[in-house]
Design a protein around this motif. Structure first.
Motif, PDB file in Angstrom:
ATOM      1  N   GLY A  54       0.924  -1.834  -0.253  1.00 34.86           N
ATOM      2  CA  GLY A  54       0.258  -0.226   0.208  1.00 34.86           C
ATOM      3  C   GLY A  54       1.251   1.573   0.185  1.00 34.86           C
ATOM      4  N   ASN A  55      -0.079   2.287  -0.171  1.00 35.42           N
ATOM      5  CA  ASN A  55       0.655   3.393  -0.170  1.00 35.42           C
ATOM      6  C   ASN A  55       2.049   3.455  -1.269  1.00 35.42           C
ATOM      7  OD1 ASN A  55       0.698   6.244   0.074  1.00 35.42           O
ATOM      8  ND2 ASN A  55       2.609   5.465   2.071  1.00 35.42           N
ATOM      9  N   GLN A  56       1.990   2.368  -2.442  1.00 34.82           N
ATOM     10  CA  GLN A  56       3.349   3.340  -3.183  1.00 34.82           C
ATOM     11  C   GLN A  56       4.635   1.981  -2.977  1.00 34.82           C
ATOM     12  OE1 GLN A  56       2.562   4.220  -6.537  1.00 34.82           O
ATOM     13  NE2 GLN A  56       1.181   3.453  -5.907  1.00 34.82           N
ATOM     14  N   LYS A  57       4.133   1.365  -1.513  1.00 36.84           N
ATOM     15  CA  LYS A  57       5.190   0.431  -1.637  1.00 36.84           C
ATOM     16  C   LYS A  57       5.529  -1.153  -1.647  1.00 36.84           C
ATOM     17  CE  LYS A  57       6.762   3.601   2.077  1.00 36.84           C
ATOM     18  NZ  LYS A  57       7.507   4.191   3.145  1.00 36.84           N
ATOM     19  N   ILE A  58       6.437  -1.035  -2.196  1.00 35.88           N
ATOM     20  CA  ILE A  58       6.522  -3.100  -2.624  1.00 35.88           C
ATOM     21  C   ILE A  58       7.395  -3.619  -1.392  1.00 35.88           C
ATOM     22  CG2 ILE A  58       7.419  -4.498  -4.295  1.00 35.88           C
ATOM     23  CD1 ILE A  58       6.297  -2.266  -6.343  1.00 35.88           C
ATOM     24  N   ALA A  59       7.005  -4.646  -0.607  1.00 36.19           N
ATOM     25  CA  ALA A  59       8.488  -5.337  -0.039  1.00 36.19           C
ATOM     26  C   ALA A  59       8.492  -6.878  -1.015  1.00 36.19           C
ATOM     27  CB  ALA A  59       7.616  -5.980   1.064  1.00 36.19           C
ATOM     28  N   LEU A  60       9.908  -6.489  -1.014  1.00 39.47           N
ATOM     29  CA  LEU A  60      11.193  -7.067  -2.193  1.00 39.47           C
ATOM     30  C   LEU A  60      11.820  -8.470  -1.365  1.00 39.47           C
ATOM     31  CD1 LEU A  60      13.112  -5.900  -5.193  1.00 39.47           C
ATOM     32  CD2 LEU A  60      14.473  -6.827  -2.700  1.00 39.47           C
ATOM     33  N   GLN A  61      11.882  -9.787  -1.646  1.00 41.69           N
ATOM     34  CA  GLN A  61      12.650 -10.549  -1.079  1.00 41.69           C
ATOM     35  C   GLN A  61      12.949 -11.346  -2.153  1.00 41.69           C
ATOM     36  OE1 GLN A  61      11.024 -13.779   1.545  1.00 41.69           O
ATOM     37  NE2 GLN A  61      11.886 -13.867   2.501  1.00 41.69           N
ATOM     38  N   LEU A  62      14.452 -11.250  -2.147  1.00 45.34           N
ATOM     39  CA  LEU A  62      15.039 -12.041  -3.234  1.00 45.34           C
ATOM     40  C   LEU A  62      15.649 -12.884  -2.278  1.00 45.34           C
ATOM     41  CD1 LEU A  62      16.749 -12.778  -5.519  1.00 45.34           C
ATOM     42  CD2 LEU A  62      18.435 -10.773  -5.105  1.00 45.34           C
ATOM     43  N   LYS A  63      15.829 -14.399  -2.455  1.00 42.31           N
ATOM     44  CA  LYS A  63      16.620 -15.760  -1.969  1.00 42.31           C
ATOM     45  C   LYS A  63      17.723 -16.809  -2.739  1.00 42.31           C
ATOM     46  CE  LYS A  63      14.463 -16.499   2.372  1.00 42.31           C
ATOM     47  NZ  LYS A  63      13.573 -17.416   3.187  1.00 42.31           N
ATOM     48  N   GLY A  64      18.859 -16.658  -2.658  1.00 42.92           N
ATOM     49  CA  GLY A  64      18.854 -17.704  -3.463  1.00 42.92           C
ATOM     50  C   GLY A  64      20.886 -17.835  -2.744  1.00 42.92           C
ATOM     51  N   ARG A  65      21.617 -18.325  -4.019  1.00 44.75           N
ATOM     52  CA  ARG A  65      22.583 -18.288  -3.397  1.00 44.75           C
ATOM     53  C   ARG A  65      23.852 -18.299  -5.133  1.00 44.75           C
ATOM     54  NH1 ARG A  65      25.692 -22.981  -4.130  1.00 44.75           N
ATOM     55  NH2 ARG A  65      24.234 -24.548  -5.372  1.00 44.75           N
ATOM     56  N   MET A  66      25.351 -17.956  -4.835  1.00 45.35           N
ATOM     57  CA  MET A  66      26.373 -18.573  -5.947  1.00 45.35           C
ATOM     58  C   MET A  66      27.411 -18.707  -5.365  1.00 45.35           C
ATOM     59  SD  MET A  66      25.293 -14.847  -7.812  1.00 45.35           S
ATOM     60  CE  MET A  66      26.623 -14.999  -8.802  1.00 45.35           C
ATOM     61  N   LYS A  67      28.532 -19.340  -6.290  1.00 48.41           N
ATOM     62  CA  LYS A  67      29.700 -19.510  -5.436  1.00 48.41           C
ATOM     63  C   LYS A  67      30.438 -18.567  -7.101  1.00 48.41           C
ATOM     64  CE  LYS A  67      31.089 -23.382  -4.335  1.00 48.41           C
ATOM     65  NZ  LYS A  67      31.489 -24.928  -3.659  1.00 48.41           N
ATOM     66  N   LEU A  68      30.976 -18.447  -6.528  1.00 50.90           N
ATOM     67  CA  LEU A  68      32.481 -17.467  -7.337  1.00 50.90           C
ATOM     68  C   LEU A  68      33.764 -17.802  -7.109  1.00 50.90           C
ATOM     69  CD1 LEU A  68      31.246 -13.936  -5.643  1.00 50.90           C
ATOM     70  CD2 LEU A  68      29.893 -14.677  -7.815  1.00 50.90           C
ATOM     71  N   ALA A  69      34.702 -17.656  -7.973  1.00 53.58           N
ATOM     72  CA  ALA A  69      36.114 -18.090  -7.510  1.00 53.58           C
ATOM     73  C   ALA A  69      37.024 -16.954  -7.507  1.00 53.58           C
ATOM     74  CB  ALA A  69      36.188 -18.591  -8.915  1.00 53.58           C
ATOM     75  N   LEU A  70      37.302 -16.449  -6.802  1.00 52.27           N
ATOM     76  CA  LEU A  70      37.837 -15.110  -6.311  1.00 52.27           C
ATOM     77  C   LEU A  70      39.119 -15.786  -5.757  1.00 52.27           C
ATOM     78  CD1 LEU A  70      35.455 -13.187  -4.312  1.00 52.27           C
ATOM     79  CD2 LEU A  70      36.240 -12.852  -6.179  1.00 52.27           C
ATOM     80  N   PRO A  71      40.450 -14.853  -5.973  1.00 52.95           N
ATOM     81  CA  PRO A  71      41.551 -15.111  -5.674  1.00 52.95           C
ATOM     82  C   PRO A  71      41.665 -14.587  -4.368  1.00 52.95           C
ATOM     83  CG  PRO A  71      41.730 -12.939  -6.623  1.00 52.95           C
ATOM     84  CD  PRO A  71      39.719 -13.430  -6.805  1.00 52.95           C
ATOM     85  N   CYS A  72      42.980 -15.453  -3.793  1.00 60.48           N
ATOM     86  CA  CYS A  72      43.171 -15.629  -2.234  1.00 60.48           C
ATOM     87  C   CYS A  72      43.318 -13.933  -1.773  1.00 60.48           C
ATOM     88  CB  CYS A  72      44.354 -16.433  -1.720  1.00 60.48           C
ATOM     89  SG  CYS A  72      44.995 -16.295  -0.337  1.00 60.48           S
ATOM     90  N   ASP A  73      43.921 -13.065  -1.192  1.00 61.60           N
ATOM     91  CA  ASP A  73      44.147 -12.270  -0.337  1.00 61.60           C
ATOM     92  C   ASP A  73      46.067 -11.917  -0.965  1.00 61.60           C
ATOM     93  OD1 ASP A  73      42.547  -9.636  -1.632  1.00 61.60           O
ATOM     94  OD2 ASP A  73      41.454 -10.326   0.261  1.00 61.60           O
ATOM     95  N   ARG A  74      46.371 -13.223  -0.207  1.00 60.47           N
ATOM     96  CA  ARG A  74      47.378 -13.490   0.306  1.00 60.47           C
ATOM     97  C   ARG A  74      48.492 -14.018  -0.931  1.00 60.47           C
ATOM     98  NH1 ARG A  74      46.701 -15.387   6.172  1.00 60.47           N
ATOM     99  NH2 ARG A  74      46.041 -13.217   6.818  1.00 60.47           N
ATOM    100  N   CYS A  75      47.841 -15.234  -1.110  1.00 59.37           N
ATOM    101  CA  CYS A  75      48.839 -16.258  -2.276  1.00 59.37           C
ATOM    102  C   CYS A  75      48.364 -15.931  -3.715  1.00 59.37           C
ATOM    103  CB  CYS A  75      48.687 -17.145  -2.011  1.00 59.37           C
ATOM    104  SG  CYS A  75      47.264 -17.865  -1.815  1.00 59.37           S
ATOM    105  N   LEU A  76      47.043 -15.318  -3.901  1.00 55.75           N
ATOM    106  CA  LEU A  76      46.208 -15.061  -5.227  1.00 55.75           C
ATOM    107  C   LEU A  76      45.883 -16.470  -5.608  1.00 55.75           C
ATOM    108  CD1 LEU A  76      48.859 -12.520  -7.081  1.00 55.75           C
ATOM    109  CD2 LEU A  76      46.563 -12.152  -5.729  1.00 55.75           C
ATOM    110  N   GLU A  77      45.733 -17.635  -4.942  1.00 56.34           N
ATOM    111  CA  GLU A  77      45.214 -19.093  -5.709  1.00 56.34           C
ATOM    112  C   GLU A  77      43.808 -18.652  -6.296  1.00 56.34           C
ATOM    113  OE1 GLU A  77      45.875 -22.109  -5.692  1.00 56.34           O
ATOM    114  OE2 GLU A  77      48.078 -20.990  -6.572  1.00 56.34           O
ATOM    115  N   GLU A  78      43.168 -19.205  -7.065  1.00 52.60           N
ATOM    116  CA  GLU A  78      41.676 -19.138  -7.202  1.00 52.60           C
ATOM    117  C   GLU A  78      40.747 -19.615  -5.522  1.00 52.60           C
ATOM    118  OE1 GLU A  78      39.277 -21.168 -10.443  1.00 52.60           O
ATOM    119  OE2 GLU A  78      39.606 -19.454 -11.324  1.00 52.60           O
ATOM    120  N   THR A  79      39.968 -19.359  -5.009  1.00 53.68           N
ATOM    121  CA  THR A  79      39.500 -19.707  -3.365  1.00 53.68           C
ATOM    122  C   THR A  79      38.053 -19.752  -4.078  1.00 53.68           C
ATOM    123  OG1 THR A  79      41.177 -19.399  -2.629  1.00 53.68           O
ATOM    124  CG2 THR A  79      39.323 -19.230  -1.091  1.00 53.68           C
ATOM    125  N   PRO A  80      37.256 -20.615  -4.182  1.00 55.96           N
ATOM    126  CA  PRO A  80      36.386 -20.955  -3.938  1.00 55.96           C
ATOM    127  C   PRO A  80      34.955 -20.150  -3.292  1.00 55.96           C
ATOM    128  CG  PRO A  80      36.756 -22.882  -3.749  1.00 55.96           C
ATOM    129  CD  PRO A  80      37.543 -22.452  -3.675  1.00 55.96           C
TER     130      PRO A  80
END
Length: 188
Positions: A54-80
């Motif tokens: 009501g009053n032009q307001k919308i409640a939004l809910q988003l649920k889920g998950r993802m898996k990324l491969a990011l570099p370790c900040d110390r050794c640069l190895e790919e880290t899931p």
């Protein structure tokens, strides 16, 4: 991103109390992490629910998950990295009042509201932008492949997690000793 999924909010706004649920495919194939394009390893569909409050307001809910491969900040190895999404927020769809009719405080509040809804344009919700914005908020500042990561040799670049390198231990510059001690302490 390969495609854009737009949801027309007018469908939800037409009746107070109306609820709509969507299965949202994740189009993101890579993620910009500090200038490095990192792959998205897993991206199952997410669940999105919109409810007219009501009053032009919308409640939004988003649920889920993802898996990324990011570099370790110390050794640069790919880290899931698993990223969980459980977003709950309200969208204020009121039309923007002309700036000259608002006080300075109201103008600042209106600007903050608009800044927080970068994934909404007009009456369309860009799910790709919503997911990207939430992903940026959920990736930790420091990524480690493991808590006791030894990093890389500052001379030859060898990953010290696999054993010591053959570099000579250079005598420390006494002017840099305090800084090197801080660096070594943060890498423990």
């Amino acid at each position: 991103m390969e495609g854009i999924m737009l949801i027309h909010l007018s469908e939800v706004l037409t009746s107070e109390g109306r609820v709509r649920s969507y299965t949202v495919p994740v189009e993101l194939t890579s993620f910009d992490y500090h200038g490095n394009m990192c792959p998205v390893l897993e991206k199952p569909d997410m669940a999105l629910t919109l409810e007219n409050r009501g009053n032009q307001k919308i409640a939004l809910q988003l649920k889920g998950r993802m898996k990324l491969a990011l570099p370790c900040d110390r050794c640069l190895e790919e880290t899931p990295l698993d990223v969980e999404f459980d977003v709950q927020t309200d969208l204020d769809m009121k039309e923007v009042a002309p700036a000259d009719e608002l006080t300075e405080e109201e103008r600042e509040a209106e600007q903050e509201r608009l800044d927080n809804q970068t994934f909404v344009e007009g009456h369309q919700l860009d799910t790709d932008q919503l997911i990207l914005q939430e992903l940026i908020l959920r990736v930790p500042e420091k990524i480690l492949c493991r808590e006791d990561c030894k990093g890389i040799c500052y001379q030859c670049g060898k990953n010290l997690n696999y054993g010591p390198c053959d570099c000579k231990e250079e005598p420390k510059d006494p002017r840099m000793a305090a800084i090197l001690d801080l660096f070594n302490e943060s890498n423990k």
